[in-house]
Scaffold this motif. Structure first.
Motif, PDB file in Angstrom:
ATOM      1  N   GLY A  32       0.811  -1.205   0.000  1.00 58.43           N
ATOM      2  CA  GLY A  32       0.000   0.000   0.000  1.00 58.43           C
ATOM      3  C   GLY A  32       0.848   1.260   0.000  1.00 58.43           C
ATOM      4  N   LYS A  33       0.185   2.399   0.244  1.00 57.61           N
ATOM      5  CA  LYS A  33       0.829   3.699   0.075  1.00 57.61           C
ATOM      6  C   LYS A  33       1.540   4.221   1.316  1.00 57.61           C
ATOM      7  CE  LYS A  33      -2.369   5.293  -3.516  1.00 57.61           C
ATOM      8  NZ  LYS A  33      -3.287   6.379  -3.940  1.00 57.61           N
ATOM      9  N   LEU A  34       1.353   3.578   2.476  1.00 60.22           N
ATOM     10  CA  LEU A  34       1.895   4.140   3.712  1.00 60.22           C
ATOM     11  C   LEU A  34       2.923   3.261   4.410  1.00 60.22           C
ATOM     12  CD1 LEU A  34      -1.400   5.591   5.257  1.00 60.22           C
ATOM     13  CD2 LEU A  34       0.332   6.798   3.920  1.00 60.22           C
ATOM     14  N   ALA A  35       2.968   1.978   4.085  1.00 57.23           N
ATOM     15  CA  ALA A  35       3.880   1.056   4.772  1.00 57.23           C
ATOM     16  C   ALA A  35       5.301   1.190   4.225  1.00 57.23           C
ATOM     17  CB  ALA A  35       3.383  -0.381   4.612  1.00 57.23           C
ATOM     18  N   PRO A  36       6.307   0.808   5.008  1.00 61.03           N
ATOM     19  CA  PRO A  36       7.697   0.874   4.542  1.00 61.03           C
ATOM     20  C   PRO A  36       7.909   0.047   3.277  1.00 61.03           C
ATOM     21  CG  PRO A  36       7.609   0.453   6.904  1.00 61.03           C
ATOM     22  CD  PRO A  36       6.210   0.329   6.401  1.00 61.03           C
ATOM     23  N   THR A  37       8.745   0.560   2.372  1.00 63.35           N
ATOM     24  CA  THR A  37       9.096  -0.172   1.159  1.00 63.35           C
ATOM     25  C   THR A  37      10.451  -0.844   1.351  1.00 63.35           C
ATOM     26  OG1 THR A  37      10.161   1.759   0.171  1.00 63.35           O
ATOM     27  CG2 THR A  37       7.820   1.453  -0.267  1.00 63.35           C
ATOM     28  N   VAL A  38      10.627  -1.988   0.710  1.00 61.63           N
ATOM     29  CA  VAL A  38      11.804  -2.821   0.940  1.00 61.63           C
ATOM     30  C   VAL A  38      12.571  -3.028  -0.365  1.00 61.63           C
ATOM     31  CG1 VAL A  38      12.639  -5.037   1.796  1.00 61.63           C
ATOM     32  CG2 VAL A  38      10.558  -4.039   2.771  1.00 61.63           C
ATOM     33  N   PHE A  39      13.846  -2.666  -0.349  1.00 61.27           N
ATOM     34  CA  PHE A  39      14.747  -2.928  -1.469  1.00 61.27           C
ATOM     35  C   PHE A  39      15.796  -3.938  -1.013  1.00 61.27           C
ATOM     36  CE2 PHE A  39      13.064   1.265  -2.242  1.00 61.27           C
ATOM     37  CZ  PHE A  39      12.944   1.374  -3.620  1.00 61.27           C
ATOM     38  N   LYS A  40      16.038  -4.959  -1.825  1.00 62.65           N
ATOM     39  CA  LYS A  40      17.084  -5.919  -1.497  1.00 62.65           C
ATOM     40  C   LYS A  40      17.512  -6.670  -2.746  1.00 62.65           C
ATOM     41  CE  LYS A  40      13.635  -9.266   0.165  1.00 62.65           C
ATOM     42  NZ  LYS A  40      13.196 -10.078   1.337  1.00 62.65           N
ATOM     43  N   SER A  41      18.588  -7.414  -2.611  1.00 66.84           N
ATOM     44  CA  SER A  41      19.080  -8.232  -3.707  1.00 66.84           C
ATOM     45  C   SER A  41      18.245  -9.501  -3.818  1.00 66.84           C
ATOM     46  CB  SER A  41      20.546  -8.595  -3.458  1.00 66.84           C
ATOM     47  OG  SER A  41      20.976  -9.604  -4.345  1.00 66.84           O
ATOM     48  N   THR A  42      18.128 -10.025  -5.026  1.00 70.78           N
ATOM     49  CA  THR A  42      17.471 -11.322  -5.196  1.00 70.78           C
ATOM     50  C   THR A  42      18.468 -12.465  -5.012  1.00 70.78           C
ATOM     51  OG1 THR A  42      17.883 -11.289  -7.580  1.00 70.78           O
ATOM     52  CG2 THR A  42      15.788 -10.366  -6.809  1.00 70.78           C
ATOM     53  N   GLU A  43      19.749 -12.117  -4.870  1.00 71.56           N
ATOM     54  CA  GLU A  43      20.799 -13.133  -4.815  1.00 71.56           C
ATOM     55  C   GLU A  43      21.345 -13.363  -3.415  1.00 71.56           C
ATOM     56  OE1 GLU A  43      23.693 -11.648  -7.541  1.00 71.56           O
ATOM     57  OE2 GLU A  43      22.249 -11.455  -9.184  1.00 71.56           O
ATOM     58  N   SER A  44      21.047 -12.457  -2.475  1.00 69.08           N
ATOM     59  CA  SER A  44      21.612 -12.552  -1.135  1.00 69.08           C
ATOM     60  C   SER A  44      20.686 -11.871  -0.141  1.00 69.08           C
ATOM     61  CB  SER A  44      22.997 -11.893  -1.101  1.00 69.08           C
ATOM     62  OG  SER A  44      23.457 -11.748   0.225  1.00 69.08           O
ATOM     63  N   ASP A  45      20.705 -12.345   1.104  1.00 67.59           N
ATOM     64  CA  ASP A  45      19.912 -11.708   2.154  1.00 67.59           C
ATOM     65  C   ASP A  45      20.794 -10.927   3.123  1.00 67.59           C
ATOM     66  OD1 ASP A  45      21.200 -13.738   3.458  1.00 67.59           O
ATOM     67  OD2 ASP A  45      19.413 -14.591   4.402  1.00 67.59           O
ATOM     68  N   ASP A  46      22.014 -10.582   2.690  1.00 69.23           N
ATOM     69  CA  ASP A  46      22.952  -9.885   3.569  1.00 69.23           C
ATOM     70  C   ASP A  46      22.637  -8.403   3.732  1.00 69.23           C
ATOM     71  OD1 ASP A  46      24.333 -12.195   3.986  1.00 69.23           O
ATOM     72  OD2 ASP A  46      25.977 -11.742   2.610  1.00 69.23           O
ATOM     73  N   TYR A  47      21.826  -7.844   2.830  1.00 67.52           N
ATOM     74  CA  TYR A  47      21.583  -6.403   2.870  1.00 67.52           C
ATOM     75  C   TYR A  47      20.117  -6.099   2.599  1.00 67.52           C
ATOM     76  CZ  TYR A  47      21.942  -1.422   1.817  1.00 67.52           C
ATOM     77  OH  TYR A  47      21.772  -0.055   1.820  1.00 67.52           O
ATOM     78  N   ILE A  48      19.583  -5.140   3.372  1.00 68.52           N
ATOM     79  CA  ILE A  48      18.208  -4.689   3.168  1.00 68.52           C
ATOM     80  C   ILE A  48      18.170  -3.174   3.327  1.00 68.52           C
ATOM     81  CG2 ILE A  48      17.548  -4.985   5.595  1.00 68.52           C
ATOM     82  CD1 ILE A  48      14.797  -5.949   4.555  1.00 68.52           C
ATOM     83  N   HIS A  49      17.358  -2.527   2.494  1.00 73.83           N
ATOM     84  CA  HIS A  49      17.271  -1.064   2.494  1.00 73.83           C
ATOM     85  C   HIS A  49      15.792  -0.685   2.522  1.00 73.83           C
ATOM     86  CE1 HIS A  49      19.513   2.757   1.390  1.00 73.83           C
ATOM     87  NE2 HIS A  49      18.245   3.147   1.339  1.00 73.83           N
ATOM     88  N   ILE A  50      15.401   0.084   3.522  1.00 68.77           N
ATOM     89  CA  ILE A  50      14.007   0.482   3.712  1.00 68.77           C
ATOM     90  C   ILE A  50      13.851   1.968   3.390  1.00 68.77           C
ATOM     91  CG2 ILE A  50      12.102   0.657   5.362  1.00 68.77           C
ATOM     92  CD1 ILE A  50      12.918  -2.206   4.869  1.00 68.77           C
ATOM     93  N   VAL A  51      12.788   2.307   2.659  1.00 70.07           N
ATOM     94  CA  VAL A  51      12.463   3.708   2.381  1.00 70.07           C
ATOM     95  C   VAL A  51      11.006   3.939   2.772  1.00 70.07           C
ATOM     96  CG1 VAL A  51      12.228   5.490   0.613  1.00 70.07           C
ATOM     97  CG2 VAL A  51      14.125   3.861   0.488  1.00 70.07           C
ATOM     98  N   MET A  52      10.769   4.998   3.541  1.00 70.58           N
ATOM     99  CA  MET A  52       9.405   5.334   3.924  1.00 70.58           C
ATOM    100  C   MET A  52       8.716   6.093   2.793  1.00 70.58           C
ATOM    101  SD  MET A  52       9.000   3.927   6.787  1.00 70.58           S
ATOM    102  CE  MET A  52       7.374   4.613   7.154  1.00 70.58           C
ATOM    103  N   PRO A  53       7.442   5.791   2.520  1.00 71.28           N
ATOM    104  CA  PRO A  53       6.720   6.460   1.429  1.00 71.28           C
ATOM    105  C   PRO A  53       6.423   7.924   1.743  1.00 71.28           C
ATOM    106  CG  PRO A  53       5.620   4.430   2.124  1.00 71.28           C
ATOM    107  CD  PRO A  53       6.636   4.751   3.162  1.00 71.28           C
ATOM    108  N   LEU A  54       6.163   8.678   0.680  1.00 73.57           N
ATOM    109  CA  LEU A  54       5.667  10.041   0.802  1.00 73.57           C
ATOM    110  C   LEU A  54       4.147  10.007   0.735  1.00 73.57           C
ATOM    111  CD1 LEU A  54       8.107  11.782  -1.720  1.00 73.57           C
ATOM    112  CD2 LEU A  54       8.316  11.715   0.771  1.00 73.57           C
ATOM    113  N   LYS A  55       3.506  10.973   1.348  1.00 73.31           N
ATOM    114  CA  LYS A  55       2.049  11.057   1.257  1.00 73.31           C
ATOM    115  C   LYS A  55       1.678  11.613  -0.107  1.00 73.31           C
ATOM    116  CE  LYS A  55       1.246  11.648   6.208  1.00 73.31           C
ATOM    117  NZ  LYS A  55       0.680  12.515   7.274  1.00 73.31           N
ATOM    118  N   SER A  56       0.940  10.821  -0.874  1.00 71.12           N
ATOM    119  CA  SER A  56       0.585  11.233  -2.236  1.00 71.12           C
ATOM    120  C   SER A  56      -0.794  11.871  -2.265  1.00 71.12           C
ATOM    121  CB  SER A  56       0.619  10.028  -3.166  1.00 71.12           C
ATOM    122  OG  SER A  56      -0.232   9.012  -2.695  1.00 71.12           O
TER     123      SER A  56
END
Length: 252
Positions: free
Chosen positions: A228-252
């Motif tokens: 949805g539009k308000l929950a944290p978004t998750v960026f990560k590699s499809t090849e490894s679980d060693d790194y995860i990057h979270i970005v909070m959404p903007l209110k649209s």
């Protein structure tokens, strides 16, 4: 005149070696600290153990990044000034295989070849950041990292009047990710790229935060998930679980 004696970490509660390349890459990946000195805890990198692994983590309240380093039987928590980690990373010689790190309750020490770096730790308890990491997301996209970056670059041209705001729409039926932007003087723009999509959805993010997340992920394919539009978004590699990057959404 005699030089002052360099302080060292006495009676360390943790001591370990880490590969130079892993250290430098990890420091660059957790560059999501805050610049707000009124909240000093968020200006540091949380170097700690969790479930028999050593982690680096950092957040400014809008972004969060976590890098898993390697397994350990030690237990410790330390909040390291981010500028210290960057300085240590910058003085590592090319041919140095590993560095040594010692930690006690108040200080951290880096042995970089013949270079000794000692710093005070930031005082305070770090935020319970793992509560911000979703266990799963309703919408998941998998795509070539290079394609995602190129699509973002096209959309970025139209974001100058919107504070970097872009809207990402995932369509499971067409397997397309479309990125929509609005510029008051230029007009609207929509760019598309193909993706493997599970669950259609839409979210609005800051384009600079997306670029940083994609830059930090080193694999050729990335996963991008949101609910949805308000929950944290998750960026990560499809090849490894060693790194995860979270970005909070903007209110649209």
């Amino acid at each position: 005149e005699e030089f002052p004696e360099i302080p060292t970490v006495d009676e360390p509660t943790a001591r370990f070696f880490i590969g130079s390349d892993i250290f430098k890459e990890s420091v660059s990946q957790v560059d999501t600290v805050s610049n707000d000195t009124s909240r000093p805890i968020l200006t540091g990198v949380f170097l700690h153990t969790f479930e028999n692994n050593i982690y680096m983590a950092a957040t400014d309240g809008y972004r969060l990044s976590e890098r898993k380093l390697f397994e350990t039987d030690q237990e410790f928590e330390s909040l390291v000034p981010s500028n210290v980690l960057k300085k240590v990373s910058g003085v590592i010689p090319e041919k140095l295989d590993e560095i040594e790190i010692l930690i006690n309750d108040n200080q951290i020490q880096f042995m970089v070849g013949e270079i000794l770096v000692v710093s005070n730790l930031i005082d305070g308890k770090y935020v319970e950041y793992r509560r911000l990491i979703p266990e799963s997301t309703e919408t998941v996209l998998k795509m070539k990292r290079a394609d995602f970056i190129q699509t973002i670059k096209v959309a970025e041209v139209f974001t100058r009047d919107s504070g970097g705001s872009i809207t990402l729409r995932a369509d499971e039926e067409t397997s397309k990710l479309s990125i929509h932007t609005i510029a008051s003087e230029i007009g609207e723009s929509t760019s598309e790229t193909e993706a493997e999509i599970t669950g259609s959805g839409e979210v609005t993010l800051n384009v600079n935060y997306i670029k940083q997340a994609l830059s930090a992920i080193k694999s050729s394919e990335v996963s991008f998930g949101f609910s949805g539009k308000l929950a944290p978004t998750v960026f990560k590699s499809t090849e490894s679980d060693d790194y995860i990057h979270i970005v909070m959404p903007l209110k649209s």
